[in-house]
Design a protein around this motif. Sequence first.
Motif, PDB file in Angstrom:
ATOM      1  N   GLY A 140       1.686  -2.954  10.945  1.00  0.00           N
ATOM      2  CA  GLY A 140       1.491  -1.577  11.379  1.00  0.00           C
ATOM      3  C   GLY A 140       0.069  -1.329  11.843  1.00  0.00           C
ATOM      4  O   GLY A 140      -0.843  -2.100  11.536  1.00  0.00           O
TER       5      GLY A 140
ATOM      6  N   GLN B 198      -3.088   8.596   8.775  1.00  0.00           N
ATOM      7  CA  GLN B 198      -1.991   7.698   9.164  1.00  0.00           C
ATOM      8  C   GLN B 198      -2.021   6.428   8.322  1.00  0.00           C
ATOM      9  O   GLN B 198      -0.964   5.901   7.942  1.00  0.00           O
ATOM     10  CB  GLN B 198      -2.100   7.328  10.641  1.00  0.00           C
ATOM     11  CG  GLN B 198      -1.862   8.466  11.607  1.00  0.00           C
ATOM     12  CD  GLN B 198      -2.054   8.040  13.056  1.00  0.00           C
ATOM     13  OE1 GLN B 198      -2.571   6.952  13.323  1.00  0.00           O
ATOM     14  NE2 GLN B 198      -1.649   8.887  13.992  1.00  0.00           N
TER      15      GLN B 198
ATOM     16  N   ARG C 281      -0.449   7.023   4.911  1.00  0.00           N
ATOM     17  CA  ARG C 281       1.002   7.114   5.027  1.00  0.00           C
ATOM     18  C   ARG C 281       1.631   5.741   5.232  1.00  0.00           C
ATOM     19  O   ARG C 281       2.645   5.401   4.594  1.00  0.00           O
ATOM     20  CB  ARG C 281       1.398   8.039   6.192  1.00  0.00           C
ATOM     21  CG  ARG C 281       1.160   9.510   5.936  1.00  0.00           C
ATOM     22  CD  ARG C 281       2.021  10.364   6.875  1.00  0.00           C
ATOM     23  NE  ARG C 281       1.766  10.057   8.277  1.00  0.00           N
ATOM     24  CZ  ARG C 281       0.873  10.694   9.028  1.00  0.00           C
ATOM     25  NH1 ARG C 281       0.138  11.651   8.508  1.00  0.00           N
ATOM     26  NH2 ARG C 281       0.724  10.366  10.302  1.00  0.00           N
ATOM     27  N   LEU C 282       1.029   4.942   6.128  1.00  0.00           N
ATOM     28  CA  LEU C 282       1.569   3.613   6.398  1.00  0.00           C
ATOM     29  C   LEU C 282       1.473   2.699   5.175  1.00  0.00           C
ATOM     30  O   LEU C 282       2.375   1.908   4.910  1.00  0.00           O
ATOM     31  CB  LEU C 282       0.848   2.971   7.581  1.00  0.00           C
ATOM     32  CG  LEU C 282       1.320   3.357   8.979  1.00  0.00           C
ATOM     33  CD1 LEU C 282       0.503   2.617  10.029  1.00  0.00           C
ATOM     34  CD2 LEU C 282       2.805   3.061   9.152  1.00  0.00           C
TER      35      LEU C 282
ATOM     36  N   ALA D  27       1.584   3.572   2.081  1.00  0.00           N
ATOM     37  CA  ALA D  27       2.614   3.987   1.122  1.00  0.00           C
ATOM     38  C   ALA D  27       3.998   3.540   1.588  1.00  0.00           C
ATOM     39  O   ALA D  27       4.850   3.147   0.784  1.00  0.00           O
ATOM     40  CB  ALA D  27       2.579   5.499   0.953  1.00  0.00           C
ATOM     41  N   GLU D  28       4.219   3.596   2.890  1.00  0.00           N
ATOM     42  CA  GLU D  28       5.529   3.247   3.452  1.00  0.00           C
ATOM     43  C   GLU D  28       5.761   1.743   3.516  1.00  0.00           C
ATOM     44  O   GLU D  28       6.828   1.242   3.139  1.00  0.00           O
ATOM     45  CB  GLU D  28       5.649   3.853   4.848  1.00  0.00           C
ATOM     46  CG  GLU D  28       6.927   3.480   5.584  1.00  0.00           C
ATOM     47  CD  GLU D  28       6.933   3.977   7.018  1.00  0.00           C
ATOM     48  OE1 GLU D  28       7.761   3.467   7.811  1.00  0.00           O
ATOM     49  OE2 GLU D  28       6.113   4.856   7.361  1.00  0.00           O
ATOM     50  N   LEU D  29       4.745   1.011   3.995  1.00  0.00           N
ATOM     51  CA  LEU D  29       4.913  -0.419   4.254  1.00  0.00           C
ATOM     52  C   LEU D  29       4.408  -1.311   3.133  1.00  0.00           C
ATOM     53  O   LEU D  29       4.781  -2.477   3.058  1.00  0.00           O
ATOM     54  CB  LEU D  29       4.183  -0.789   5.553  1.00  0.00           C
ATOM     55  CG  LEU D  29       4.621  -0.033   6.807  1.00  0.00           C
ATOM     56  CD1 LEU D  29       3.742  -0.412   7.991  1.00  0.00           C
ATOM     57  CD2 LEU D  29       6.086  -0.323   7.110  1.00  0.00           C
ATOM     58  N   ARG D  30       3.532  -0.778   2.287  1.00  0.00           N
ATOM     59  CA  ARG D  30       2.949  -1.526   1.172  1.00  0.00           C
ATOM     60  C   ARG D  30       2.426  -2.900   1.615  1.00  0.00           C
ATOM     61  O   ARG D  30       2.832  -3.942   1.076  1.00  0.00           O
ATOM     62  CB  ARG D  30       3.950  -1.680   0.030  1.00  0.00           C
ATOM     63  CG  ARG D  30       4.520  -0.371  -0.484  1.00  0.00           C
ATOM     64  CD  ARG D  30       5.471  -0.560  -1.652  1.00  0.00           C
ATOM     65  NE  ARG D  30       4.746  -0.947  -2.847  1.00  0.00           N
ATOM     66  CZ  ARG D  30       4.160  -0.084  -3.674  1.00  0.00           C
ATOM     67  NH1 ARG D  30       4.204   1.214  -3.435  1.00  0.00           N
ATOM     68  NH2 ARG D  30       3.525  -0.509  -4.750  1.00  0.00           N
TER      69      ARG D  30
ATOM     70  N   GLU E 258      -3.357   4.609  -5.215  1.00  0.00           N
ATOM     71  CA  GLU E 258      -1.899   4.437  -5.235  1.00  0.00           C
ATOM     72  C   GLU E 258      -1.507   3.027  -5.652  1.00  0.00           C
ATOM     73  O   GLU E 258      -0.374   2.776  -6.056  1.00  0.00           O
ATOM     74  CB  GLU E 258      -1.319   4.740  -3.848  1.00  0.00           C
ATOM     75  CG  GLU E 258      -1.332   6.202  -3.461  1.00  0.00           C
ATOM     76  CD  GLU E 258      -0.439   7.042  -4.353  1.00  0.00           C
ATOM     77  OE1 GLU E 258       0.658   6.563  -4.710  1.00  0.00           O
ATOM     78  OE2 GLU E 258      -0.839   8.165  -4.723  1.00  0.00           O
TER      79      GLU E 258
ATOM     80  N   THR F  50      -1.152   0.476  -3.771  1.00  0.00           N
ATOM     81  CA  THR F  50      -0.211  -0.139  -2.824  1.00  0.00           C
ATOM     82  C   THR F  50      -0.783  -1.383  -2.152  1.00  0.00           C
ATOM     83  O   THR F  50      -0.053  -2.327  -1.861  1.00  0.00           O
ATOM     84  CB  THR F  50       0.184   0.868  -1.723  1.00  0.00           C
ATOM     85  OG1 THR F  50      -1.008   1.367  -1.095  1.00  0.00           O
ATOM     86  CG2 THR F  50       0.955   2.026  -2.312  1.00  0.00           C
TER      87      THR F  50
END
Length: 218
Positions: free
Chosen positions: A31, A38, A41-42, A44-47, A72, A74
């Motif tokens: 990503g 951004q 967010r990425l 957290a989403e993609l780890r 987080e 991550t």
Amino acid sequence: MISVVVVDDQELMRVGFRMVLGAQEDIEVVGEAGDGEQAVRLAAELRPDVVLMDVRMPVLDGVEATRRIVAEGTSRVLVMTTFDLDEYVYSALRGGASGFLLKDTPPDHLVSALRSVCGGDAVVSPAVTRRLLDRFLGDDPLPHRDASVLDALTDREREVLTLVAKGLSNTEIAAALFLSEATVKTHVGRILSKLRLRDRVQAVVLAYETGLSRPGQR
């Protein structure tokens, strides 16, 4: 595969990083983000295993983004910086970054650094550490930490920590103290364990905050 999210507000920089990293068989860019918000967010989403983070960006800068991502749990964060932005580096390290590199770092060094960070190591270029820390720590008052935290260390471990904070590599410390590199590595490991530090980067920060090392000190 080592998964990486590239964060930089300049598209040309992101393209360059993607080309360098994408050419490696064991690294995948999963990503890209153009600002810190951004990036959070990425992450957290993609780890991803590692977030390659710029510092000066719109919406949310890399320092705050680093804090949030590390909090987080991550991903690990490797900060990219330039000398004219070095006032941000110390804040990023305190925020949990696993190290920093200059943007003109040779491609092979960048790849090596990402692999090291993914493996749990910290990436702090000795020469860059000396120059950056001396410059921006000399301008601002340091957060104070009670030096009694260092009482857990032996005299030799204090000596090693002082040299780590000066930016010396294990090889250089070994030469300075007439020790084997393996012995120095053992000392560093014990320092991290006793002081409950995540990595070498946190050790450098702690040494400055407790007054064990001071800007400009050699």
